[in-house]
Design a protein around this motif. Structure first.
Motif, PDB file in Angstrom:
ATOM      1  N   LEU A   1      -1.113 -21.259  21.743  1.00  0.00           N
ATOM      2  CA  LEU A   1      -1.263 -22.572  21.333  1.00  0.00           C
ATOM      3  C   LEU A   1      -0.120 -22.918  21.661  1.00  0.00           C
ATOM      4  O   LEU A   1       0.601 -23.408  22.829  1.00  0.00           O
ATOM      5  N   ARG A   2       1.548 -22.966  21.546  1.00  0.00           N
ATOM      6  CA  ARG A   2       3.312 -23.288  21.796  1.00  0.00           C
ATOM      7  C   ARG A   2       3.100 -22.125  23.003  1.00  0.00           C
ATOM      8  O   ARG A   2       3.337 -23.160  23.659  1.00  0.00           O
ATOM      9  N   GLU A   3       2.182 -20.970  23.116  1.00  0.00           N
ATOM     10  CA  GLU A   3       2.659 -21.028  25.358  1.00  0.00           C
ATOM     11  C   GLU A   3       1.987 -21.755  25.673  1.00  0.00           C
ATOM     12  O   GLU A   3       2.550 -22.291  27.296  1.00  0.00           O
ATOM     13  N   ALA A   4       0.646 -22.709  25.640  1.00  0.00           N
ATOM     14  CA  ALA A   4       0.292 -23.328  26.581  1.00  0.00           C
ATOM     15  C   ALA A   4       0.748 -24.052  26.530  1.00  0.00           C
ATOM     16  O   ALA A   4       1.077 -24.892  27.609  1.00  0.00           O
ATOM     17  N   LEU A   5       1.523 -24.771  25.765  1.00  0.00           N
ATOM     18  CA  LEU A   5       1.974 -26.554  25.595  1.00  0.00           C
ATOM     19  C   LEU A   5       3.461 -26.167  25.992  1.00  0.00           C
ATOM     20  O   LEU A   5       3.960 -27.172  26.890  1.00  0.00           O
ATOM     21  N   THR A   6       3.866 -24.938  25.983  1.00  0.00           N
ATOM     22  CA  THR A   6       5.108 -24.710  27.093  1.00  0.00           C
ATOM     23  C   THR A   6       5.015 -24.856  27.991  1.00  0.00           C
ATOM     24  O   THR A   6       5.893 -25.604  29.021  1.00  0.00           O
ATOM     25  N   ALA A   7       3.480 -24.287  28.868  1.00  0.00           N
ATOM     26  CA  ALA A   7       3.289 -24.328  29.983  1.00  0.00           C
ATOM     27  C   ALA A   7       2.626 -25.840  31.263  1.00  0.00           C
ATOM     28  O   ALA A   7       3.249 -25.940  31.875  1.00  0.00           O
ATOM     29  N   ALA A   8       2.573 -26.549  29.735  1.00  0.00           N
ATOM     30  CA  ALA A   8       2.130 -27.599  30.261  1.00  0.00           C
ATOM     31  C   ALA A   8       3.208 -28.531  30.425  1.00  0.00           C
ATOM     32  O   ALA A   8       3.220 -29.374  30.918  1.00  0.00           O
ATOM     33  N   LEU A   9       4.166 -28.508  29.470  1.00  0.00           N
ATOM     34  CA  LEU A   9       5.149 -29.279  29.828  1.00  0.00           C
ATOM     35  C   LEU A   9       5.840 -29.256  30.913  1.00  0.00           C
ATOM     36  O   LEU A   9       6.388 -28.377  31.368  1.00  0.00           O
ATOM     37  N   PRO A  10       6.824 -30.730  31.398  1.00  0.00           N
ATOM     38  CA  PRO A  10       7.726 -30.811  32.716  1.00  0.00           C
ATOM     39  C   PRO A  10       8.771 -29.474  32.546  1.00  0.00           C
ATOM     40  O   PRO A  10       9.007 -29.523  31.439  1.00  0.00           O
ATOM     41  N   PRO A  11       9.100 -29.019  33.560  1.00  0.00           N
ATOM     42  CA  PRO A  11       8.720 -29.021  35.210  1.00  0.00           C
ATOM     43  C   PRO A  11       7.734 -28.789  35.465  1.00  0.00           C
ATOM     44  O   PRO A  11       7.291 -28.221  36.617  1.00  0.00           O
ATOM     45  N   GLY A  12       6.818 -27.766  34.267  1.00  0.00           N
ATOM     46  CA  GLY A  12       5.334 -27.354  34.816  1.00  0.00           C
ATOM     47  C   GLY A  12       4.374 -27.850  35.130  1.00  0.00           C
ATOM     48  O   GLY A  12       5.130 -29.338  35.425  1.00  0.00           O
ATOM     49  N   HIS A  13       2.904 -27.856  35.778  1.00  0.00           N
ATOM     50  CA  HIS A  13       2.498 -28.362  36.137  1.00  0.00           C
ATOM     51  C   HIS A  13       0.855 -28.606  35.059  1.00  0.00           C
ATOM     52  O   HIS A  13       0.854 -26.864  34.850  1.00  0.00           O
ATOM     53  N   THR A  14       0.066 -29.088  34.388  1.00  0.00           N
ATOM     54  CA  THR A  14      -1.326 -28.982  34.328  1.00  0.00           C
ATOM     55  C   THR A  14      -2.395 -29.796  34.866  1.00  0.00           C
ATOM     56  O   THR A  14      -2.045 -30.313  35.868  1.00  0.00           O
ATOM     57  N   THR A  15      -3.290 -30.064  34.164  1.00  0.00           N
ATOM     58  CA  THR A  15      -4.437 -30.402  34.713  1.00  0.00           C
ATOM     59  C   THR A  15      -4.843 -31.000  33.181  1.00  0.00           C
ATOM     60  O   THR A  15      -4.744 -30.923  32.590  1.00  0.00           O
ATOM     61  N   LEU A  16      -6.114 -31.765  34.024  1.00  0.00           N
ATOM     62  CA  LEU A  16      -6.696 -33.379  33.313  1.00  0.00           C
ATOM     63  C   LEU A  16      -7.578 -32.413  32.236  1.00  0.00           C
ATOM     64  O   LEU A  16      -7.611 -32.781  30.593  1.00  0.00           O
ATOM     65  N   GLY A  17      -8.048 -31.095  32.975  1.00  0.00           N
ATOM     66  CA  GLY A  17      -9.077 -30.275  31.381  1.00  0.00           C
ATOM     67  C   GLY A  17      -7.806 -29.507  30.611  1.00  0.00           C
ATOM     68  O   GLY A  17      -7.707 -29.131  29.138  1.00  0.00           O
ATOM     69  N   GLU A  18      -6.833 -29.257  31.306  1.00  0.00           N
ATOM     70  CA  GLU A  18      -5.661 -28.396  30.631  1.00  0.00           C
ATOM     71  C   GLU A  18      -5.480 -29.425  29.465  1.00  0.00           C
ATOM     72  O   GLU A  18      -5.232 -29.188  27.716  1.00  0.00           O
ATOM     73  N   VAL A  19      -5.094 -31.095  29.606  1.00  0.00           N
ATOM     74  CA  VAL A  19      -4.697 -32.008  28.442  1.00  0.00           C
ATOM     75  C   VAL A  19      -5.330 -31.782  27.847  1.00  0.00           C
ATOM     76  O   VAL A  19      -5.477 -32.674  26.514  1.00  0.00           O
ATOM     77  N   CYS A  20      -6.968 -31.865  28.516  1.00  0.00           N
ATOM     78  CA  CYS A  20      -7.802 -32.103  26.941  1.00  0.00           C
ATOM     79  C   CYS A  20      -7.964 -31.088  26.011  1.00  0.00           C
ATOM     80  O   CYS A  20      -7.707 -31.644  24.886  1.00  0.00           O
ATOM     81  N   ARG A  21      -8.000 -29.969  26.144  1.00  0.00           N
ATOM     82  CA  ARG A  21      -8.005 -28.743  25.549  1.00  0.00           C
ATOM     83  C   ARG A  21      -6.466 -28.732  24.783  1.00  0.00           C
ATOM     84  O   ARG A  21      -6.559 -28.667  23.265  1.00  0.00           O
TER      85      ARG A  21
END
Length: 384
Positions: free
Chosen positions: A45-65
């Motif tokens: 979960l921490r890795e997923a959160l790190t990847a989603a935070l700026p300057p990374g890019h994410t999707t609405l699906g990942e935000v929901c997850r």
């Protein structure tokens, strides 16, 4: 009322769950700290959160997850705190959630996003949950931060001199006695980013300041880092990892060749100390009461003491409030105020047009039974 305060800061290393007995007695809010448990984020979960935070890019699906998984993680921390610290007698949960974005443009805050769906917490604990504290202040024209400022003002009121409260998390912020409050800049954000980057992810932070202690401050790099325009902005102001992240550090390092990791971390540690010290001097402080994870870095605290001769620098532990739990206790207080219909902001601190009752309330298993509205808010906070 027994309240569980849940907090995960901009370092997003763990979820802190602090339990407080809170009672309004005349014009005082009396807080009895009952302890804190801390639940590290699951590695995936921490890795997923790190990847989603700026300057990374994410999707609405990942935000929901992430909203669901973080909500479930917060729920587990609340259940543990209720079981281990208050024998199942908690009456309320106050959840800050996990900040993933703070929308700042043209010196104004237009929005903020904290993940950690409170429905999971209410379902797991059976308790009402106050969450989403920051947006109401932003809607009222404020910065939505630092929200701990009201807690600081109530707590330090009456101390001699001009004491300021300082929190050193991923981002550092301070509160002065006149209500002036702002983010000073990076607390541990850039130090953590460098530790992770240079270690290939083996380190998540500079444990006990060990890297900085072995390094030397690189003057030209420090000068370049201090050119960041944010530092010259007037208060109130807020910032986040949208500005202070590994990509910005790499940009700053361009042209310096290959610097030793220890020197870079030492320089970043001095950057935090310098920007905090400049902020402390700007409000004429005679005492600094510090809390947050950065207080566990002896190199950082040593630098700060050297940069502030004549100013007493101590941790909140010395005043009876555990430095690692202060923000969780602060949000317990904010949740308590919300449930009683009382404002949780000081306009002088956030720049809002007026004080606001903060957050949204998710009912518990037995529905929502609000206490009678309190007549007026407390003027001071006392520790029992």
């Amino acid at each position: 009322m027994r309240v569980i305060g849940l907090m995960s800061g901009t370092s997003y290393d763990a979820i802190d769950a602090a339990v407080a007995d809170l009672d309004l007695v005349g014009d005082s809010l009396v807080l009895k700290p009952l302890g804190m448990v801390s639940e590290p984020y699951d590695g995936e979960l921490r890795e997923a959160l790190t990847a989603a935070l700026p300057p990374g890019h994410t999707t609405l699906g990942e935000v929901c997850r992430l909203d669901t998984l973080i909500g479930q993680a917060f729920a587990a921390a609340a259940v543990r705190a209720d079981r281990e610290l208050c024998e199942g007698l908690a009456g309320l949960v106050a959840s800050h959630g996990q900040t993933v974005y703070h929308w700042v443009a043209e010196k104004e805050v237009h929005g903020t996003l904290q993940l950690g769906q409170p429905a999971w917490i209410a379902e797991a604990t059976g308790l009402p949950v106050v969450a989403d504290f920051r947006p109401r202040d932003i809607a009222a024209g404020g910065q939505g931060a630092p929200l701990v400022s009201l807690f600081d003002l109530l707590w330090l009121r009456g101390r001699p001199g001009r004491p300021v409260a300082l929190n050193i998390g991923g981002i550092a912020n301070l509160t002065a006695p006149d209500g002036t409050a702002f983010d000073t800049g990076p607390g541990c954000a850039l130090i953590d980013a460098a530790a992770r980057g240079f270690s290939g992810g083996a380190l998540s932070y500079d444990t006990d300041g060990a890297l900085a202690a072995r390094g030397r401050v690189h003057g030209p790099l420090l000068d370049r880092l201090l050119e960041e325009p944010y530092y010259a902005l007037p208060a109130p102001k807020t910032t986040g990892k949208e500005l202070f992240h590994l990509g910005r550090l790499r940009d700053a390092l361009a042209g310096f060749g290959t610097l030793p990791a220890e020197d870079v971390v030492a320089t970043l540690t001095m950057l935090t100390a310098r920007t905090v010290a400049d902020a402390v001097r700007s409000v004429g402080a005679t005492e600094v009461v510090a809390s947050g994870g950065g207080t566990r870095n002896p190199v950082l605290m040593g630098m700060l003491g050297e940069l502030l001769p004549g100013v007493a620098v101590r941790t909140s532990d010395e005043l009876g409030l555990p430095s690692g739990a202060k923000e969780a206790y602060a949000f317990a207080v904010l949740g308590f105020l919300t449930l009683h219909g009382l404002p949780g902001t000081e306009p002088a601190s956030t720049g809002a047009r007026h004080p606001s009752v903060l957050g949204s309330v998710t009912p518990g298993r037995e529905g929502l039974r609000l206490p009678p509205p309190a007549g007026r808010g407390p003027t001071r906070l006392l520790l029992d």
